[in-house]
Design an enzyme around this catalytic site. Structure first.
Site, PDB file in Angstrom:
ATOM      1  N   ASP A 232       5.175   0.624  11.915  1.00 56.13           N
ATOM      2  CA  ASP A 232       3.950  -0.035  11.440  1.00 56.13           C
ATOM      3  C   ASP A 232       3.856  -1.496  11.886  1.00 56.13           C
ATOM      4  OD1 ASP A 232       3.250   2.323  10.246  1.00 56.13           O
ATOM      5  OD2 ASP A 232       3.748   1.713   8.208  1.00 56.13           O
TER       6      ASP A 232
ATOM      7  N   ARG B  60      -8.317  -0.612   4.935  1.00 58.42           N
ATOM      8  CA  ARG B  60      -7.456   0.372   4.290  1.00 58.42           C
ATOM      9  C   ARG B  60      -6.126  -0.256   3.883  1.00 58.42           C
ATOM     10  NH1 ARG B  60      -6.906   5.802   7.515  1.00 58.42           N
ATOM     11  NH2 ARG B  60      -5.697   6.124   5.629  1.00 58.42           N
TER      12      ARG B  60
ATOM     13  N   CYS C  99      -4.242  12.774  13.234  1.00 54.98           N
ATOM     14  CA  CYS C  99      -4.966  11.505  13.148  1.00 54.98           C
ATOM     15  C   CYS C  99      -4.723  10.728  14.430  1.00 54.98           C
ATOM     16  CB  CYS C  99      -4.553  10.710  11.924  1.00 54.98           C
ATOM     17  SG  CYS C  99      -2.924  10.012  12.055  1.00 54.98           S
TER      18      CYS C  99
ATOM     19  N   LYS D 251       0.831  -1.206   0.000  1.00 60.53           N
ATOM     20  CA  LYS D 251       0.000   0.000   0.000  1.00 60.53           C
ATOM     21  C   LYS D 251       0.869   1.260   0.000  1.00 60.53           C
ATOM     22  CE  LYS D 251      -1.663   1.505   4.106  1.00 60.53           C
ATOM     23  NZ  LYS D 251      -1.320   2.896   4.459  1.00 60.53           N
ATOM     24  N   ASN D 252       1.861   1.295   0.894  1.00 61.66           N
ATOM     25  CA  ASN D 252       2.634   2.524   1.060  1.00 61.66           C
ATOM     26  C   ASN D 252       3.631   2.773  -0.067  1.00 61.66           C
ATOM     27  OD1 ASN D 252       1.162   3.054   3.298  1.00 61.66           O
ATOM     28  ND2 ASN D 252       2.755   2.510   4.784  1.00 61.66           N
TER      29      ASN D 252
ATOM     30  N   ARG E  27       1.108  14.604  13.258  1.00 61.65           N
ATOM     31  CA  ARG E  27       1.573  14.386  11.886  1.00 61.65           C
ATOM     32  C   ARG E  27       1.544  15.646  11.013  1.00 61.65           C
ATOM     33  NH1 ARG E  27      -0.765   8.834   9.698  1.00 61.65           N
ATOM     34  NH2 ARG E  27       1.093   8.939   8.419  1.00 61.65           N
TER      35      ARG E  27
HETATM   36  C1  EPZ Z   1       4.554   6.929   6.231  1.00 68.52           C
HETATM   37  O1  EPZ Z   1       3.814   8.017   6.801  1.00 68.52           O
HETATM   38  C2  EPZ Z   1       3.594   5.764   6.153  1.00 68.52           C
HETATM   39  N1  EPZ Z   1       2.478   6.118   5.304  1.00 68.52           N
HETATM   40  C3  EPZ Z   1       3.131   5.365   7.554  1.00 68.52           C
HETATM   41  O2  EPZ Z   1       2.311   4.209   7.446  1.00 68.52           O
HETATM   42  C4  EPZ Z   1       4.362   5.039   8.403  1.00 68.52           C
HETATM   43  O3  EPZ Z   1       3.958   4.760   9.724  1.00 68.52           O
HETATM   44  C5  EPZ Z   1       5.352   6.222   8.396  1.00 68.52           C
HETATM   45  O4  EPZ Z   1       5.669   6.579   7.026  1.00 68.52           O
HETATM   46  C6  EPZ Z   1       6.641   5.929   9.132  1.00 68.52           C
HETATM   47  O5  EPZ Z   1       7.263   4.798   8.580  1.00 68.52           O
HETATM   48  C7  EPZ Z   1       2.601   6.033   3.969  1.00 68.52           C
HETATM   49  O6  EPZ Z   1       3.642   5.675   3.428  1.00 68.52           O
HETATM   50  C8  EPZ Z   1       1.408   6.368   3.154  1.00 68.52           C
HETATM   51  P1  EPZ Z   1       6.747  10.336   8.095  1.00 68.52           P
HETATM   52  P2  EPZ Z   1       4.373   9.498   6.735  1.00 68.52           P
HETATM   53  O7  EPZ Z   1       6.641  11.600   7.322  1.00 68.52           O
HETATM   54  O8  EPZ Z   1       5.071   9.694   5.442  1.00 68.52           O
HETATM   55  C9  EPZ Z   1       7.027  13.665  11.551  1.00 68.52           C
HETATM   56  C10 EPZ Z   1       0.459   2.825   7.920  1.00 68.52           C
HETATM   57  O9  EPZ Z   1      -0.027   2.298   8.962  1.00 68.52           O
HETATM   58  N2  EPZ Z   1       6.896  14.665  10.479  1.00 68.52           N
HETATM   59  O10 EPZ Z   1       7.940   9.475   7.845  1.00 68.52           O
HETATM   60  O11 EPZ Z   1       3.261  10.408   7.093  1.00 68.52           O
HETATM   61  C11 EPZ Z   1       5.745  12.818  11.717  1.00 68.52           C
HETATM   62  O12 EPZ Z   1       4.787  13.482  12.502  1.00 68.52           O
HETATM   63  C12 EPZ Z   1       0.952   4.257   7.942  1.00 68.52           C
HETATM   64  O13 EPZ Z   1       0.498   2.241   6.824  1.00 68.52           O
HETATM   65  C13 EPZ Z   1       6.996  16.008  10.811  1.00 68.52           C
HETATM   66  O14 EPZ Z   1       7.208  16.388  11.974  1.00 68.52           O
HETATM   67  O15 EPZ Z   1       5.432   9.460   7.923  1.00 68.52           O
HETATM   68  C14 EPZ Z   1       6.312  11.574  12.355  1.00 68.52           C
HETATM   69  O16 EPZ Z   1       6.484  11.792  13.730  1.00 68.52           O
HETATM   70  C15 EPZ Z   1       0.684   4.973   9.215  1.00 68.52           C
HETATM   71  N3  EPZ Z   1       6.842  16.930   9.817  1.00 68.52           N
HETATM   72  C16 EPZ Z   1       7.683  11.418  11.690  1.00 68.52           C
HETATM   73  O17 EPZ Z   1       8.017  12.726  11.182  1.00 68.52           O
HETATM   74  C17 EPZ Z   1       6.633  16.562   8.512  1.00 68.52           C
HETATM   75  O18 EPZ Z   1       6.533  17.452   7.649  1.00 68.52           O
HETATM   76  C18 EPZ Z   1       7.742  10.429  10.524  1.00 68.52           C
HETATM   77  O19 EPZ Z   1       6.677  10.699   9.640  1.00 68.52           O
HETATM   78  C19 EPZ Z   1       6.545  15.197   8.196  1.00 68.52           C
HETATM   79  C20 EPZ Z   1       6.694  14.261   9.209  1.00 68.52           C
END
Ligand code: EPZ
Length: 434
Positions: free
Chosen positions: A319, A412, A130, A22-23, A135
């Site tokens: 995850d 999902r 969420c 999915k991701n 996030r």
């Molecule tokens: C991706 O989310 C995945 N989603 C998530 O999978 C996964 O948990 C996550 O990466 C971490 O591996 C998809 O790929 C669609 P991040 P993403 O940006 O890209 C902070 C699932 O269950 N951050 O790597 O949103 C954020 O809050 C889902 O399949 C900022 O502060 O994750 C988090 O604490 C859930 N500012 C950390 O970084 C930003 O601008 C990592 O988030 C962006 C992120």
């Protein structure tokens, strides 16, 4: 709202075929916006989030053709299962991603980079928080600004413009972000000059996207490392790309084998995608054999508690944290689970305690005191996607009946979950509209 009923306590045995990730599929779909030439994606999973992304892209003007090639059906790509999807964005009819679609799925924000790069403008609803944390997308926006974008956040929308086009720059992410890296990669391939992304995410899904962009005509080097170099190009071509196997689906079913003290062969997946989880499973006493045609996971003996801390790839994935907690609740002895990626990803804890699990949360860590397999079934409520799968896993291991409510979260990210587990002997059924 559907629910899932499980009569637990059956050791699972059989084969499970893993679908496309999915991701990986979501950013690959967004990448079609970069080009007026079609992008064909093979091994696409059939999931609610994929349908949501399809709806979002359609309202930007993308046409989508699909064909299903399930197991045993003839496919033009040898060995491929799942769906083949062709996305054509020859004309972009709207640069706005509306609130109603973005609020349903945060990954919608991935249209920002490609729309801005191709059209010089994008208006995307702010995703908001969420269940697992606030996030923010500030790192996506700062990095796009470094490429020359003007960004205004107003009335709940991110309005990004780059009238003269984006310009290559050096961007160092202060924190590893998967979505931020993906948005920037897509934005930078049409920018003028060279972009260097430092402290980029190294998740396999990023590699899949970068390889896809290169197949479309981009020039990205450093794939798989923390530094990606992108030399901007002017035009892109049609491409056909396979979605990598879903490492989280792989890990979830590996734990299904272990938590029921059964034996499952995982087909269509890849050991390297999940090294960190398999290492922890081995330490806990699970047997994992990598064979030519699949990965065999079995657990005949008692398991022991193993500490893990979530980290960006190649570390232990956030995850898989909830599923690991369910497994540890059935081991002997204590395990400390530390969540370093999201600030609120222990929503499954109160639900797991309903099975009799002994879990205490202290800040970013949870201590699980394993009870050697003695969980008992309970009615529980799913709060997010991976929390849902941990409740399913606990239900499979528990004696008696479990009812998992609000399973739309599960739909999902897990394709035909009841069917796949049922084929391994699980007594599991979906109750419609419960
Ligand atoms: C991706 O989310 C995945 N989603 C998530 O999978 C996964 O948990 C996550 O990466 C971490 O591996 C998809 O790929 C669609 P991040 P993403 O940006 O890209 C902070 C699932 O269950 N951050 O790597 O949103 C954020 O809050 C889902 O399949 C900022 O502060 O994750 C988090 O604490 C859930 N500012 C950390 O970084 C930003 O601008 C990592 O988030 C962006 C992120």
């Amino acid at each position: 709202m559907d629910a899932i009923r499980i009569q637990g306590g059956v050791p699972l045995a059989g084969d499970i075929t893993i679908g496309g990730a999915k991701n990986a599929a979501l950013p690959l779909m967004a990448a079609c916006l970069l080009s007026d030439q079609p992008l064909t994606l093979v091994n696409m999973p059939e999931l609610a989030d994929i349908a949501t992304m399809g709806n979002l892209l359609r309202q930007h003007g993308v046409t989508i053709g699909q064909a299903a090639f399930g197991a045993g059906r003839a496919s033009p790509d040898a060995g491929a299962t799942g769906r083949t999807m062709t996305l054509s964005a020859d004309t972009i009819t709207s640069v706005t991603a509306p609130y109603d679609l973005v609020r349903r799925m945060r990954a919608s924000v991935l249209v920002l980079g490609p729309l801005l790069a191709r059209m010089g403008e994008a208006k995307v609803s702010l995703p908001g928080g969420c269940a697992i944390g606030t996030r923010p997308v500030d790192l996506h926006l700062k990095a796009l600004e470094a490429l020359g974008a003007k960004i205004e956040v107003k009335e709940g929308y991110i309005h990004a413009t780059a009238a003269g086009g984006l310009k290559g720059a050096k961007v160092t992410f202060p924190k590893v972000t998967v979505g931020g890296t993906e948005n920037l990669l897509m934005a930078a391939i049409l920018a003028s000059g060279e972009t260097i992304l430092e402290n980029a995410a190294r998740e396999p899904e990023i590699g899949n996207l970068a390889e896809c962009l290169n197949a479309m005509g981009a020039d990205i080097t450093g794939i798989g490392s923390g530094t990606l170099t992108i030399r901007g190009v002017k035009t892109l071509r049609a491409a056909r790309v396979a979605v990598i196997p879903d490492r989280i689906e792989t890990g979830t079913y590996a734990i299904a084998a272990a938590i029921t003290r059964g034996r499952i062969k995982l087909l269509g997946t890849n050991y390297e995608l999940l090294d960190s989880v398999f290492a922890a499973m081995r330490q806990a006493g699970v047997t994992i054999e990598s064979q030519d045609d699949g990965i065999v996971v079995s657990a005949e003996k008692e398991l022991v508690g193993v500490d893990v801390a979530t980290e960006p790839f190649p570390g232990f994935p956030t995850d898989m944290q909830a599923q690991w907690m369910a497994l540890m609740a059935t081991a002997n002895g204590a395990a400390m689970i530390t969540e370093t990626i999201f600030e609120n990803r222990f929503m499954h804890v109160p639900e797991l305690t309903r099975f009799g699990a002994d879990v205490n949360v202290h800040g970013a860590s949870a201590i699980v005191r394993g009870r050697g397999g003695k969980l008992s079934g309970a009615p529980v409520m799913a709060t997010d996607l991976r929390a849902s799968s941990s409740l399913i896993l606990a239900g499979l291991a528990a004696s008696g009946e479990t009812l998992v409510n609000r399973v739309y979260h599960l739909d999902r990210g897990y394709e035909r979950l009841e069917e796949k587990l049922g084929a391994c002997g699980a007594r599991i059924e979906r109750i419609s509209g419960a």
